[in-house]
Scaffold this active site. Structure first.
Site, PDB file in Angstrom:
ATOM      1  N   CYS A 581       0.814  -1.211   0.000  1.00  0.00           N
ATOM      2  CA  CYS A 581       0.000   0.000   0.000  1.00  0.00           C
ATOM      3  C   CYS A 581       0.856   1.273   0.000  1.00  0.00           C
ATOM      4  O   CYS A 581       1.450   1.592  -1.019  1.00  0.00           O
ATOM      5  CB  CYS A 581      -0.984  -0.020   1.164  1.00  0.00           C
ATOM      6  SG  CYS A 581      -2.340   1.179   0.951  1.00  0.00           S
ATOM      7  N   HIS A 669      -4.665  -4.482   0.193  1.00  0.00           N
ATOM      8  CA  HIS A 669      -4.368  -5.040   1.511  1.00  0.00           C
ATOM      9  C   HIS A 669      -4.702  -6.527   1.487  1.00  0.00           C
ATOM     10  O   HIS A 669      -5.855  -6.918   1.698  1.00  0.00           O
ATOM     11  CB  HIS A 669      -5.180  -4.317   2.580  1.00  0.00           C
ATOM     12  CG  HIS A 669      -4.654  -2.971   2.926  1.00  0.00           C
ATOM     13  ND1 HIS A 669      -3.902  -2.730   4.062  1.00  0.00           N
ATOM     14  CD2 HIS A 669      -4.737  -1.785   2.279  1.00  0.00           C
ATOM     15  CE1 HIS A 669      -3.563  -1.446   4.103  1.00  0.00           C
ATOM     16  NE2 HIS A 669      -4.060  -0.857   3.031  1.00  0.00           N
ATOM     17  N   GLU A 671      -4.140  -8.661   3.578  1.00  0.00           N
ATOM     18  CA  GLU A 671      -4.521  -9.124   4.906  1.00  0.00           C
ATOM     19  C   GLU A 671      -5.936  -8.725   5.283  1.00  0.00           C
ATOM     20  O   GLU A 671      -6.474  -9.194   6.292  1.00  0.00           O
ATOM     21  CB  GLU A 671      -3.549  -8.560   5.941  1.00  0.00           C
ATOM     22  CG  GLU A 671      -3.635  -7.067   6.187  1.00  0.00           C
ATOM     23  CD  GLU A 671      -3.040  -6.187   5.102  1.00  0.00           C
ATOM     24  OE1 GLU A 671      -3.099  -4.952   5.224  1.00  0.00           O
ATOM     25  OE2 GLU A 671      -2.512  -6.742   4.095  1.00  0.00           O
TER      26      GLU A 671
END
Length: 700
Positions: A581, A669, A671
């Site tokens: 990011c 992202h 995650e």
């Protein structure tokens, strides 16, 4: 709860402790609690002690009810307006349980007289703050969502005990769906060096009553649970309807608002629980004037409950995300300190026991030798968030704080109305606004056709990785293949053994805790270190430079400068590197790709985009993006430009990822709970940078 009782002074007195509270002149510290799913009122009486830090809360064998102010965020190094509001503890020496009908009969039936004064921030001024937060904060990459507070204020000449007890009765009678309904009266300690209370929070005595819908954290039998609630359906004055709730459940803004706070609380769960956490739900929580959507998050922890509480300060539903920068944004846009708004009550009960309506036999049972040790960890914790609460100040002022969650889709006028609706339930109990139709006149929204299906449909956007039960991080003697198979049958199966050392650098966004958990799940030994505490980025097998708020073009920002410096160090040394990011954007800029603000922020958005030839569903939290363009010849002095990184881009020409020898980066992202393909992409990128063979199982 462990209880001690003084003998009743009269054989005819059924509830002597409640009688003493009602007859008190205000010098007796007490709490009245009605917890979710329990048809009793708990009456607590004891001694008051103030603590400086959460770790100072006195757990010496007695139950303790702590009232935690927002200023405790300073314990995590976050920016706050410090009003000096004390962390006040009621150390319980006596308690009794009163059946709900008996309590209602005994409590004062009429609310005390109070004069409404209105909101401290007028509607048009609050709408202007909302616009500035959307434009100047979310629109400039400061974060995904933020909560800004204002207060409804009134004045009363009533004494604390009749005021609090009458408000409490009105709340348990007229509100529905509360997690806790409560009244707390805690005069300043007589001795022990108590600091004077500031004028803003509550004078010298802390007096509050409320009906909060939201549990922040419970810890019982080693099981931690959090309960993010977000998205608000404001009931019409004529009552909620099936069509209204279905429209709410389909609303993109309301959906994204909930997923963003789930992401933020999963960061906390990943820090709290060695095996991460899993998501259960969603559910619809119906109250008298509002309904909310919610999830339940759960995992196992061995932490002292006070430390568990510290690691989860404060809920993103009342602050925003990422948490650290949310506190900074709050300090910029709220001119008055918060006092106790967005803090929490925290009930510590010895014996690690307690009533828990969410307890499940499959995850809360103990095997041989698994009972918690004696001491603080043997305490259970039940901590609701301090919202929908009225505060009675020593000078007769009454304040009811309320806030709205601001996201990129927010309409300022709607957020104004949301603060009014959130305050209305408490204001009705104070007699400051009409109560309207009672709960009996309202339909059960959960029973309406299509509601259950609409809730289930939300989970189609979630990553299976976070819905499955999570296993503990593997040890160096366990293969990643075994771990992946045990924790998530759909996860990729790495072919290399565990033991790779991974440094995950946090840039003030705790998504890194979730990244580290996924890397452990893939078989690596990952640890997280804050960006300004990193001494060496060359020693580890892999460095993952994490996300964070801010403008990646601002090289005057110390975090941005640190990211650039560490990219150069790793690339020059030929050491494996993955950037995520914000760090991906800095890497792209060093490689010669222009960085631009997006036409609209992508905060909490799930997109299907190309990542090196594979379409991947990933969650995005970015305001800026690197653009695909033809690059000039590489600068001989720029090691990143010399790599000639291979770009991957979406249909709009925004880079989704980069890769080169020993280097990779990704905009999304992986995650996030929104990243259905996140673990697969993370597996592929880490294999690339480490020079491991591709995973033949990762073909979906």
């Amino acid at each position: 709860m462990s209880r001690t009782h003084r003998p009743a002074t009269s054989a005819t007195t059924r509830h002597p402790l409640l009688d003493r509270v009602l007859a008190s002149d205000g010098s007796l510290p007490f709490a009245l609690l009605r917890r979710h799913g329990v048809a009793e009122v708990e009456v607590l009486v004891g001694e008051v002690a103030d603590a400086d830090l959460l770790g100072d809360i006195p757990l010496d064998g007695a139950p303790v009810l702590a009232v935690v102010p927002f200023r405790q965020a300073r314990e995590r190094g976050f920016t706050v307006h410090d009003d000096g509001a004390p962390l006040r503890c009621l150390v319980v020496r006596e308690s009794e349980r009163v059946p709900l009908p008996d309590a209602v009969a005994a409590l004062p039936p009429e609310s005390v007289a109070a004069e409404p004064l209105g909101f401290d921030i007028p509607d048009d001024e609050y709408a202007g703050i909302v616009r500035r937060v959307i434009d100047d904060e979310i629109g400039q990459g400061a974060g995904a969502n933020f909560v800004v507070m204002r207060r409804f204020e009134a004045r009363t000449g009533a004494a604390p005990v009749p005021a609090l007890t009458s408000w409490f009765r009105a709340l348990i009678t007229h509100e529905v769906g509360s997690y806790w309904t409560f009244a707390v009266h805690a005069p300043a300690p007589a001795t022990g060096g108590a600091r004077p209370m500031p004028a803003d929070p509550a004078g010298g005595t802390l007096s509050l009553a409320g009906a909060t819908p939201e549990r922040h954290l419970t810890v019982r039998d080693g099981v931690a649970r959090m309960n993010p609630i977000s998205g608000t359906y404001r009931h019409p004055v004529t009552g909620p309807t099936r069509d209204g709730v279905l429209e709410f459940l389909r609303d993109t803004k309301e959906n994204e608002e909930l997923f963003m706070v789930v992401d933020e609380e999963m960061k906390m769960m990943s820090a709290l629980c060695p095996g991460g956490g899993r998501i259960v739900g969603p559910y619809l929580k119906q109250m008298a004037r509002l309904s909310h959507t919610e999830y339940l998050l759960e995992g196992r922890t061995t932490l002292d409950p006070r430390e568990a509480l510290r690691l989860t300060m404060f809920a993103p539903t009342v602050t925003g995300s990422p948490m650290e920068n949310a506190c900074t944004v709050i300090a910029r846009h709220e001119t008055r300190p918060r006092g106790y708004y967005s803090g929490f009550l925290a009930l510590f009960e010895p014996g690690d026991v307690g009533s828990d309506p969410d307890r499940r036999a499959d995850d809360a049972g103990h095997g041989p030798g698994e009972r918690p040790e004696a001491g603080p960890r043997a305490y259970s914790l039940d901590a609701p968030i301090l919202i929908r609460t009225a505060y009675l100040h020593d000078d007769g002022r009454v304040s009811v704080p309320a806030g709205a969650t601001l996201v990129r889709h927010s309409v300022p006028e709607h957020e104004v109305e949301e603060t009014r609706a959130k305050a209305a339930g408490v204001l009705a109990s104070l007699g400051l606004v009409p109560r309207g139709a009672g709960p009996d006149a309202v339909i059960d929204l959960n029973a309406q056709p299509g509601v259950a299906e609409a809730l289930i449909a939300r989970n189609r956007q979630l990553a299976g990785f976070w819905v499955q039960p999570q296993e503990a991080a593997p040890t160096t003697t366990t293969t990643a293949t075994t771990t992946a198979t045990t924790a998530d049958p759909d996860a990729p199966e790495p072919s290399w053994p565990t033991g790779r050392s991974v440094l995950v650098v946090d840039h003030e966004d705790q998504f890194t805790t979730m990244l580290a958990h996924q890397l452990r799940h893939l078989g690596m030994n990952a640890r997280v270190i804050r960006w300004d505490a990193v001494d060496d980025v060359l020693a580890d097998d892999l460095v993952v430079l994490g996300p964070g708020p801010g403008d990646p073009r601002d090289r005057e920002d110390p975090r941005i400068a640190a990211i650039a410096r560490r990219i150069h160090e790793r690339v020059t040394a030929g050491r494996p590197l993955l950037a995520v990011c914000l760090s991906h954007q800095v890497l792209a800029g060093l490689a010669g790709f222009p960085i631009r603000a997006l036409p609209a922020p992508r905060q909490g958005v799930r997109l299907e985009a190309d990542v090196f030839g594979t379409t991947a569903a990933v969650g995005y939290y970015n305001t800026f993006g690197a653009r695909l363009t033809t690059l000039d010849a590489a600068d001989a002095d720029n090691p990143v430009a010399r790599l000639a990184l291979e770009p991957s881009a979406d249909a709009n020409g925004v880079l989704t990822a980069l890769r080169g020898p020993g280097v990779a980066s990704v905009q999304g992202h992986l995650e996030s709970v929104l990243s259905a393909d996140g673990i697969t992409v993370l597996d592929a990128l880490t294999r690339h940078v480490l020079g491991a063979p591709a995973n033949p199982a990762a073909t979906r």
